[in-house]
Design a protein around this motif. Structure first.
Motif, PDB file in Angstrom:
ATOM      1  N   UNK A  69       0.835  -1.207   0.000  1.00 40.71           N
ATOM      2  CA  UNK A  69       0.000   0.000   0.000  1.00 40.71           C
ATOM      3  C   UNK A  69       0.868   1.254   0.000  1.00 40.71           C
ATOM      4  N   UNK A  70       1.894   1.276   0.853  1.00 38.50           N
ATOM      5  CA  UNK A  70       2.758   2.455   0.925  1.00 38.50           C
ATOM      6  C   UNK A  70       3.610   2.575  -0.329  1.00 38.50           C
ATOM      7  N   UNK A  71       4.097   1.439  -0.832  1.00 32.87           N
ATOM      8  CA  UNK A  71       4.863   1.454  -2.086  1.00 32.87           C
ATOM      9  C   UNK A  71       3.993   2.003  -3.216  1.00 32.87           C
ATOM     10  N   UNK A  72       2.727   1.581  -3.259  1.00 32.22           N
ATOM     11  CA  UNK A  72       1.809   2.090  -4.286  1.00 32.22           C
ATOM     12  C   UNK A  72       1.633   3.596  -4.164  1.00 32.22           C
ATOM     13  N   UNK A  73       1.425   4.079  -2.934  1.00 32.47           N
ATOM     14  CA  UNK A  73       1.264   5.507  -2.738  1.00 32.47           C
ATOM     15  C   UNK A  73       2.476   6.286  -3.190  1.00 32.47           C
ATOM     16  N   UNK A  74       3.664   5.777  -2.860  1.00 27.94           N
ATOM     17  CA  UNK A  74       4.894   6.471  -3.261  1.00 27.94           C
ATOM     18  C   UNK A  74       5.082   6.442  -4.775  1.00 27.94           C
ATOM     19  N   UNK A  75       4.949   5.255  -5.387  1.00 31.00           N
ATOM     20  CA  UNK A  75       5.219   5.138  -6.820  1.00 31.00           C
ATOM     21  C   UNK A  75       4.200   5.904  -7.660  1.00 31.00           C
ATOM     22  N   UNK A  76       2.922   5.827  -7.288  1.00 32.20           N
ATOM     23  CA  UNK A  76       1.903   6.531  -8.070  1.00 32.20           C
ATOM     24  C   UNK A  76       2.061   8.042  -7.974  1.00 32.20           C
ATOM     25  N   UNK A  77       2.782   8.508  -6.955  1.00 30.92           N
ATOM     26  CA  UNK A  77       3.068   9.937  -6.816  1.00 30.92           C
ATOM     27  C   UNK A  77       4.377  10.299  -7.496  1.00 30.92           C
ATOM     28  N   UNK A  78       5.366   9.398  -7.427  1.00 28.88           N
ATOM     29  CA  UNK A  78       6.691   9.702  -7.978  1.00 28.88           C
ATOM     30  C   UNK A  78       6.792   9.465  -9.476  1.00 28.88           C
ATOM     31  N   UNK A  79       6.107   8.437  -9.988  1.00 27.82           N
ATOM     32  CA  UNK A  79       6.252   8.081 -11.403  1.00 27.82           C
ATOM     33  C   UNK A  79       5.884   9.230 -12.345  1.00 27.82           C
ATOM     34  N   UNK A  80       4.827  10.027 -12.076  1.00 29.79           N
ATOM     35  CA  UNK A  80       4.579  11.173 -12.954  1.00 29.79           C
ATOM     36  C   UNK A  80       5.761  12.137 -13.041  1.00 29.79           C
ATOM     37  N   UNK A 151      10.528  -5.650  -9.400  1.00 27.91           N
ATOM     38  CA  UNK A 151      10.401  -5.873  -7.951  1.00 27.91           C
ATOM     39  C   UNK A 151       8.949  -6.128  -7.563  1.00 27.91           C
ATOM     40  N   UNK A 152       8.012  -5.396  -8.174  1.00 30.60           N
ATOM     41  CA  UNK A 152       6.590  -5.598  -7.880  1.00 30.60           C
ATOM     42  C   UNK A 152       6.128  -6.986  -8.326  1.00 30.60           C
ATOM     43  N   UNK A 153       6.605  -7.422  -9.471  1.00 29.78           N
ATOM     44  CA  UNK A 153       6.253  -8.772  -9.939  1.00 29.78           C
ATOM     45  C   UNK A 153       6.861  -9.817  -9.006  1.00 29.78           C
ATOM     46  N   UNK A 154       8.094  -9.550  -8.539  1.00 31.19           N
ATOM     47  CA  UNK A 154       8.720 -10.453  -7.579  1.00 31.19           C
ATOM     48  C   UNK A 154       7.929 -10.535  -6.286  1.00 31.19           C
ATOM     49  N   UNK A 155       7.379  -9.397  -5.843  1.00 31.82           N
ATOM     50  CA  UNK A 155       6.562  -9.375  -4.633  1.00 31.82           C
ATOM     51  C   UNK A 155       5.281 -10.196  -4.833  1.00 31.82           C
ATOM     52  N   UNK A 156       4.681 -10.076  -6.023  1.00 25.09           N
ATOM     53  CA  UNK A 156       3.484 -10.870  -6.327  1.00 25.09           C
ATOM     54  C   UNK A 156       3.807 -12.363  -6.335  1.00 25.09           C
ATOM     55  N   UNK A 157       4.968 -12.718  -6.891  1.00 23.96           N
ATOM     56  CA  UNK A 157       5.377 -14.118  -6.899  1.00 23.96           C
ATOM     57  C   UNK A 157       5.596 -14.662  -5.494  1.00 23.96           C
ATOM     58  N   UNK A 158       6.211 -13.838  -4.639  1.00 26.98           N
ATOM     59  CA  UNK A 158       6.426 -14.251  -3.244  1.00 26.98           C
ATOM     60  C   UNK A 158       5.097 -14.416  -2.523  1.00 26.98           C
TER      61      UNK A 158
END
Length: 401
Positions: A69-80, A151-158
């Motif tokens: 959740x926190x990674x999503x918040x950071x990335x969705x703000x930083x990626x733009x 890394x996100x795909x790796x997290x989903x795999x884990x």
């Protein structure tokens, strides 16, 4: 102009205007709630309708609920900012939030759900986030940041492996260590760029003199060494079946990685930042990266459970948890138009996060004190993240000043 772009240009509610707003708020609330549930559950005082045992549920929801959740918040703000493209907002952002919430509810009620359905609902969020972030990066040809998608795909795999191990064997074998390794690599990658950058900007304005060394060849070498050490740590049971030298090799690599990170951090002039807690807490949190490698390395070398557990919690509660609250406060203040300085109330959040970390490491090193230190750690964690939700929630739900 595409329909999607037009939809993004509409003015959504403030809470859905940028990714950090809903995910930081819900993630911090969830961090407090899950510990408030887990400590009495672990101590046998309550029960939860989850098919997971309390320790596995606790690990899963920290690593695959709270952290993403926190990674999503950071990335969705930083990626733009990385890509120059419009941010994901409005209905698209709301759909991601709903997907995350669905996974949390599914795991909490998993005793009444099909295991495959529970796993699918949980794994769908990191995969959807990877698809959204990947689309933005590819569209902007911002190739160097594709490793974040990996890394996100790796997290989903884990996460998928976590569900398989719990329902197939009734216990965890490799999934938890793999998830910690992926989350830690994300922390080291992102922190390795933002800490020296933020430090440089602050020092130029407030403390003329030596500046941090930005990401370069040494950082890349430290990351490669750390990646190899973490891979060996995650795969240690397999390596031990192949060679009797597995523990000495992996343990030595982890201690070498600890030294590499302590030196890496020294190049960022951390001692010059302590006049501003909003910046200093980033450096303090990063100390736990090296400390986790050191304790875990000693645990591997000596086959010592106490050191291994202390290293794991130095990483999870310290490096990941404290870094998260450091990043959440800075991003929230900056993107809501507040001054980039920490008021006393925010410093209290940092103090409670550090108390939670130190108490949890202490409980690992001294199991006989678990009944005292574990509730202390849990209470401090709840105060840190519940306090963030109370202090920063109102600004997350309002338009930028």
């Amino acid at each position: 102009m595409t329909t999607t772009h037009l939809i993004r240009q509409k003015n959504p509610p403030a809470i859905l205007s940028l990714g950090f707003r809903p995910f930081f708020l819900l993630g911090s609330i969830y961090a407090a709630v899950l510990i408030a549930l887990w400590v009495p559950w672990f101590l046998g005082l309550i029960s939860v309708p989850s098919a997971f045992p309390p320790t596995a549920w606790h690990a899963h929801e920290l690593l695959f609920g709270f952290v993403p959740a926190i990674v999503a918040g950071f990335l969705l703000t930083a990626v733009p900012n990385w890509t120059g493209r419009a941010p994901v907002r409005g209905l698209s952002l709301g759909a991601l939030v709903l997907l995350w919430l669905t996974g949390r509810i599914a795991l909490a009620l998993s005793a009444h759900l099909d295991p495959l359905l529970t796993a699918a609902l949980c794994v769908s969020f990191p995969l959807a986030l990877a698809a959204v972030i990947g689309r933005e990066i590819v569209a902007a040809k911002n190739w160097r940041n594709l490793k974040i998608v990996g890394a996100l795909i790796g997290l989903a795999g884990a996460d998928a492996l976590f569900h398989y191990e719990v329902f197939e064997f009734g216990r965890l074998k490799h999934a938890q260590t793999l998830a910690v390794a992926v989350a830690l690599l994300l922390v080291m990658t992102i922190a390795g760029r933002i800490i020296p950058f933020f430090t440089t900007n602050w020092l130029k304005q407030n403390r003329p003199g030596a500046l941090p060394q930005l990401f370069g060849r040494y950082d890349m070498a430290a990351m490669l060494l750390s990646g190899a050490a973490l891979l060996g740590w995650a795969c240690l049971p397999v390596l031990e079946s192949l060679t009797a030298q597995a523990r000495p090799i992996v343990g030595s690599a982890m201690i070498a990685a600890a030294a590499a990170h302590f030196y890496r951090q020294s190049r960022w002039t951390p001692l010059r930042t302590f006049a501003e807690p909003l910046l200093a807490i980033l450096h303090v949190a990063y100390v736990f990266v090296g400390l986790g490698f050191l304790l875990s390395g000693l645990g591997v070398l000596n086959d010592n459970f106490e050191f291994a557990s202390a290293g794991l919690h130095a990483w999870t509660t310290g490096a990941i948890g404290t870094m998260i609250i450091a990043v959440m406060t800075r991003v929230s203040r900056g993107h809501s138009g507040r001054k980039l300085t920490a008021p006393v109330s925010t410093v209290v959040l940092y103090a409670t996060a550090l108390i939670a970390t130190c108490a949890r490491i202490g409980a690992a090193l001294h199991p006989e004190l678990t009944s005292i230190l574990l509730p202390v750690s849990g209470a401090a964690w709840i105060l840190a993240f519940g306090g963030f939700a109370a202090l920063y929630g109102p600004m997350l739900m309002k338009q930028r000043l």
